[in-house]
Design an enzyme around this catalytic site. Structure first.
Site, PDB file in Angstrom:
ATOM      1  N   PRO A 204      -0.773  -4.934  -6.291  1.00 39.23           N
ATOM      2  CA  PRO A 204      -1.913  -5.829  -6.512  1.00 39.23           C
ATOM      3  C   PRO A 204      -1.907  -7.022  -5.568  1.00 39.23           C
ATOM      4  O   PRO A 204      -2.924  -7.707  -5.430  1.00 39.23           O
ATOM      5  CB  PRO A 204      -1.766  -6.267  -7.976  1.00 39.23           C
ATOM      6  CG  PRO A 204      -0.377  -5.936  -8.372  1.00 39.23           C
ATOM      7  CD  PRO A 204       0.092  -4.830  -7.478  1.00 39.23           C
TER       8      PRO A 204
ATOM      9  N   GLU B 243       8.419  -4.629 -11.704  1.00 32.85           N
ATOM     10  CA  GLU B 243       7.840  -5.819 -11.065  1.00 32.85           C
ATOM     11  C   GLU B 243       7.511  -5.601  -9.593  1.00 32.85           C
ATOM     12  O   GLU B 243       6.958  -6.469  -8.935  1.00 32.85           O
ATOM     13  CB  GLU B 243       8.811  -7.001 -11.204  1.00 32.85           C
ATOM     14  CG  GLU B 243       8.810  -7.649 -12.574  1.00 32.85           C
ATOM     15  CD  GLU B 243       7.437  -8.134 -12.992  1.00 32.85           C
ATOM     16  OE1 GLU B 243       6.877  -8.986 -12.306  1.00 32.85           O
ATOM     17  OE2 GLU B 243       6.923  -7.636 -14.012  1.00 32.85           O
TER      18      GLU B 243
ATOM     19  N   ARG C 251     -11.278  12.504   1.692  1.00 30.39           N
ATOM     20  CA  ARG C 251     -12.635  13.047   1.755  1.00 30.39           C
ATOM     21  C   ARG C 251     -13.355  12.659   3.039  1.00 30.39           C
ATOM     22  O   ARG C 251     -14.400  13.202   3.374  1.00 30.39           O
ATOM     23  CB  ARG C 251     -13.421  12.632   0.515  1.00 30.39           C
ATOM     24  CG  ARG C 251     -13.497  11.146   0.313  1.00 30.39           C
ATOM     25  CD  ARG C 251     -13.897  10.781  -1.100  1.00 30.39           C
ATOM     26  NE  ARG C 251     -15.218  11.271  -1.457  1.00 30.39           N
ATOM     27  CZ  ARG C 251     -16.354  10.786  -0.970  1.00 30.39           C
ATOM     28  NH1 ARG C 251     -16.302   9.784  -0.114  1.00 30.39           N
ATOM     29  NH2 ARG C 251     -17.509  11.286  -1.325  1.00 30.39           N
TER      30      ARG C 251
ATOM     31  N   ASP D 242     -17.441  -1.179   9.018  1.00 35.21           N
ATOM     32  CA  ASP D 242     -17.209   0.251   9.083  1.00 35.21           C
ATOM     33  C   ASP D 242     -17.781   0.747  10.397  1.00 35.21           C
ATOM     34  O   ASP D 242     -18.984   0.938  10.527  1.00 35.21           O
ATOM     35  CB  ASP D 242     -17.905   0.905   7.887  1.00 35.21           C
ATOM     36  CG  ASP D 242     -17.675   2.393   7.851  1.00 35.21           C
ATOM     37  OD1 ASP D 242     -17.235   2.941   8.872  1.00 35.21           O
ATOM     38  OD2 ASP D 242     -17.934   2.993   6.794  1.00 35.21           O
TER      39      ASP D 242
HETATM   40  N1  ADE Z   1      -0.110  -1.544  -8.701  1.00 35.50           N
HETATM   41  C1  ADE Z   1      -0.416  -2.246  -9.806  1.00 35.50           C
HETATM   42  N2  ADE Z   1      -1.654  -2.739  -9.746  1.00 35.50           N
HETATM   43  C2  ADE Z   1      -2.160  -2.357  -8.538  1.00 35.50           C
HETATM   44  C3  ADE Z   1      -3.399  -2.569  -7.867  1.00 35.50           C
HETATM   45  N3  ADE Z   1      -4.383  -3.291  -8.407  1.00 35.50           N
HETATM   46  N4  ADE Z   1      -3.543  -2.032  -6.657  1.00 35.50           N
HETATM   47  C4  ADE Z   1      -2.559  -1.319  -6.085  1.00 35.50           C
HETATM   48  N5  ADE Z   1      -1.374  -1.083  -6.667  1.00 35.50           N
HETATM   49  C5  ADE Z   1      -1.171  -1.589  -7.882  1.00 35.50           C
END
Ligand code: ADE
Length: 256
Positions: free
Chosen positions: A86, A113, A151, A173
Site C-alpha cells: 500500500p 507488516e 490482457r 498512456d
Molecule cells: N498489500 C496490502 N494492501 C495493498 C495495496 N493496497 N496495494 C498493494 N499491495 C497491498
C-alpha cells in the site's frame, strides 16, 4: 511474458491462472507463470518466514533470508521486480501498459507488516499499490496487477475491446490517446432483450444512426465521469464536442 509470483500462500493464486481468459493465454503461450512458495526457502524446521520488527512496533515482518533466496532462484536480476504494497505508487492504466511490455515480471506478495527494507533495496524495481486501502496480503493486489497487465499483451484480447474501454485513452498512456483525448469512464452498454423489467434500451442505440450513437455514448461517458471521477475532467484537453456536451449535461438537471 513470464510472470513469477512469490508468496507465502501460492494456493490463493493458482485458480486465477487456471481460469477463463488467463487460462487461454497460458495455453497459447502468451503468458507463462510460476508460483513460488517462499516457505520452500525457509532454513529452519518450522519453515519460519517472519520475525519481530527492529526498533519495536506491532506485527511481524517477512524475513529477508528466505525471500532473498527465492528472488535469486527466480532470477530477479533479469526481471522487472515489483513489490505489492500500500505504500507504493498507484497502479493505473499507463503503468499497466508499461509493465505489459516486459518479457519477465516478478511480483512479491507481502504478508504481515511487510518485508525487510534490504530486500527492497537489493531486488525491487517498483513498489506498487492497487489503491488507497490496506489489504491483508499482497496476493489479491498481485492478481489485480497481473489482470490489468496480461490482457494488454498483444493477442490476449481483441484490440477493439481494449480501445473502447475506460482509461484506454488515459493521460500518460502513450499507446493510444483515444478519439476523446484524456481518459473517460466507459458508457453504459445494453444487450437483448430490448425491454427488460419494464426498462427499455435507449432508442438511439437501436436506431442504426451511427453518428447519433457515438454522440450519445460520448455524452454518457462525460455524465458518468462527472458523477464518479470529476478529477479526470479537470486535466483539460477535452475536444469542443465534449465541452458542448458537458454544457448540455449541466443544464439538464439530472434527466437523461
Ligand atoms: N498489500 C496490502 N494492501 C495493498 C495495496 N493496497 N496495494 C498493494 N499491495 C497491498
Amino acid at each position: 511474458m513470464k510472470i513469477t509470483i512469490l508468496s507465502l500462500f501460492p494456493e490463493i493464486l493458482s485458480g486465477f491462472f487456471e481460469s477463463s481468459i488467463m487460462k487461454r493465454a497460458v495455453e497459447r503461450n502468451l503468458v507463462e507463470y510460476e508460483l513460488v512458495d517462499i516457505r520452500d526457502y525457509a532454513t529452519d524446521r518450522h519453515r519460519k518466514c517472519d520475525d519481530e520488527v527492529y526498533g519495536g512496533g506491532a506485527g511481524m515482518l517477512m524475513l529477508p533470508g528466505p525471500l532473498g533466496m527465492a528472488l535469486d532462484a527466480a532470477g530477479a536480476g533479469e526481471a522487472r521486480t515489483v513489490f505489492m504494497t500500500p505504500s507504493g505508487r498507484l497502479l493505473n492504466q499507463a503503468l499497466a501498459r508499461d509493465l505489459s511490455t516486459e518479457a519477465r515480471l516478478i511480483l512479491i506478495c507481502g504478508r504481515y507488516e511487510g518485508i525487510d527494507q534490504r530486500i527492497v533495496d537489493k531486488f525491487v524495481d517498483d513498489e506498487v499499490s492497487i489503491g488507497d486501502y490496506v489489504l491483508s496480503s499482497g496476493e489479491v493486489a498481485a492478481m489485480v496487477l497481473v489482470d490489468a497487465v496480461y490482457r494488454l499483451i498483444p493477442g490476449v484480447i481483441s484490440g477493439e475491446s481494449l480501445a473502447e474501454e475506460s482509461f484506454s485513452g488515459s493521460a500518460g498512456d502513450s499507446h493510444d490517446t483515444g478519439p476523446l483525448g484524456p481518459s473517460l469512464l466507459e458508457y453504459p452498454q445494453y444487450t437483448r432483450p430490448a425491454d427488460y423489467a419494464t426498462m427499455k434500451v435507449p432508442d438511439v442505440l437501436t436506431s442504426g444512426h451511427h453518428a447519433k450513437i457515438l454522440r450519445w455514448r460520448l455524452k454518457e461517458q462525460l455524465r458518468k465521469t462527472l458523477a464518479y471521477r470529476p478529477e479526470l475532467l479537470a486535466t483539460g484537453g477535452l475536444p469542443k464536442e465534449a465541452l458542448d456536451l458537458l454544457r448540455e449535461i449541466s443544464t439538464e438537471g439530472g434527466e437523461t
